[in-house]
Scaffold this active site. Sequence first.
Site, PDB file in Angstrom:
ATOM      1  N   GLU A 156       7.800 104.489  45.326  1.00 25.39           N
ATOM      2  CA  GLU A 156       6.905 105.625  44.691  1.00 25.39           C
ATOM      3  C   GLU A 156       6.020 106.114  45.932  1.00 25.39           C
ATOM      4  O   GLU A 156       5.426 105.226  46.602  1.00 25.39           O
ATOM      5  CB  GLU A 156       6.056 105.201  43.755  1.00 25.39           C
ATOM      6  CG  GLU A 156       4.873 106.215  43.359  1.00 25.39           C
ATOM      7  CD  GLU A 156       5.471 107.552  42.915  1.00 25.39           C
ATOM      8  OE1 GLU A 156       5.172 108.615  43.462  1.00 25.39           O
ATOM      9  OE2 GLU A 156       6.417 107.692  41.988  1.00 25.39           O
ATOM     10  N   ASP A 192       8.179 106.560  51.087  1.00 28.74           N
ATOM     11  CA  ASP A 192       9.037 107.582  51.094  1.00 28.74           C
ATOM     12  C   ASP A 192      10.403 107.174  50.717  1.00 28.74           C
ATOM     13  O   ASP A 192      11.054 106.600  51.279  1.00 28.74           O
ATOM     14  CB  ASP A 192       9.075 108.626  52.465  1.00 28.74           C
ATOM     15  CG  ASP A 192       9.764 109.692  52.400  1.00 28.74           C
ATOM     16  OD1 ASP A 192      10.554 110.124  51.353  1.00 28.74           O
ATOM     17  OD2 ASP A 192       9.429 110.741  52.949  1.00 28.74           O
ATOM     18  N   ASP A 223      14.262 108.931  39.911  1.00 30.04           N
ATOM     19  CA  ASP A 223      13.398 109.272  38.846  1.00 30.04           C
ATOM     20  C   ASP A 223      12.383 110.111  39.374  1.00 30.04           C
ATOM     21  O   ASP A 223      11.293 109.456  39.792  1.00 30.04           O
ATOM     22  CB  ASP A 223      12.714 107.877  38.110  1.00 30.04           C
ATOM     23  CG  ASP A 223      11.718 108.248  37.175  1.00 30.04           C
ATOM     24  OD1 ASP A 223      11.845 109.665  36.813  1.00 30.04           O
ATOM     25  OD2 ASP A 223      11.007 107.313  36.720  1.00 30.04           O
TER      26      ASP A 223
END
Length: 275
Positions: free
Chosen positions: A106, A137, A155
């Site tokens: 994330e 990243d 996601d």
Amino acid sequence: MSIWFTEKQTENFGITMKINKTYVSEQTEFQKLDMVETEEFGNMLILDGMVMTTQKDEFVYHEMVAHVPLFTHPNPKHVLVVGGGDGGVIREVLKHPSVEKAVLVEIDGKVIEYSKKYLPEIAVDLENPRVEVKVDDGFMHIATSENEYDVIMVDSTEPVGPAAKLFEKGFYEGISKALKEDGIFVAQTDNPWFTPELISQVFSDVSEIFPITRLYTANIPTYPSGLWTFTIGSKKHDPLEVPAERFHDIETKYWTPQLHTAAFALPKFVSDLLK
């Protein structure tokens, strides 16, 4: 006086919810982050003015991102989630006993921090010993990975800001390289009412890279139009040819073995986008 939040989903359409309180309103290094309590959907995470997840309907998205590819793969052991700092996809991934390690990458650590505090039932497994959380990243993580993962789940937010590059063909090529020889990936690909061109382009790009490419849908009321799509790319395993004995019992609220197949039955105007 009532306070209402409106997500402007297009220039001419929005969705509005009554707000009871605001927990966080912060400009992080990457995006504007708001965590609020709504009257209808409970606590809600908002990034750059867009609803990311809510306590009431989060299970639909997280279950459909995780269980479709994980049941399609015969033995998923090493899983990557790009984005998903709220932890919902990770929670669902860990319901599969074959998964030995799940890596979450994330880019915005604040999403993880505030989800743990205000969405604890979603972020419940982020400290599980089978999980490795990286604040990094996801694009670069993919670029430096090779033959490493059985299943990759993207996601992401909508294709704006730091997530824009997660909808590019080069990213999908990197995913193919990061997957093992029978690997599978899935990405959320927005909705057919307001972003049909995006669905067409992603499906075309993924089809050029993966021999098996399919689109499926789910109903998520707080996402634009309520009809959400997911694009799956697979090197060997077809999600429409999963043997019945592979489906094992897990606790879900939306996904079922029957829905696993039914989700790929598309309305004609959606299937027309894939031609």
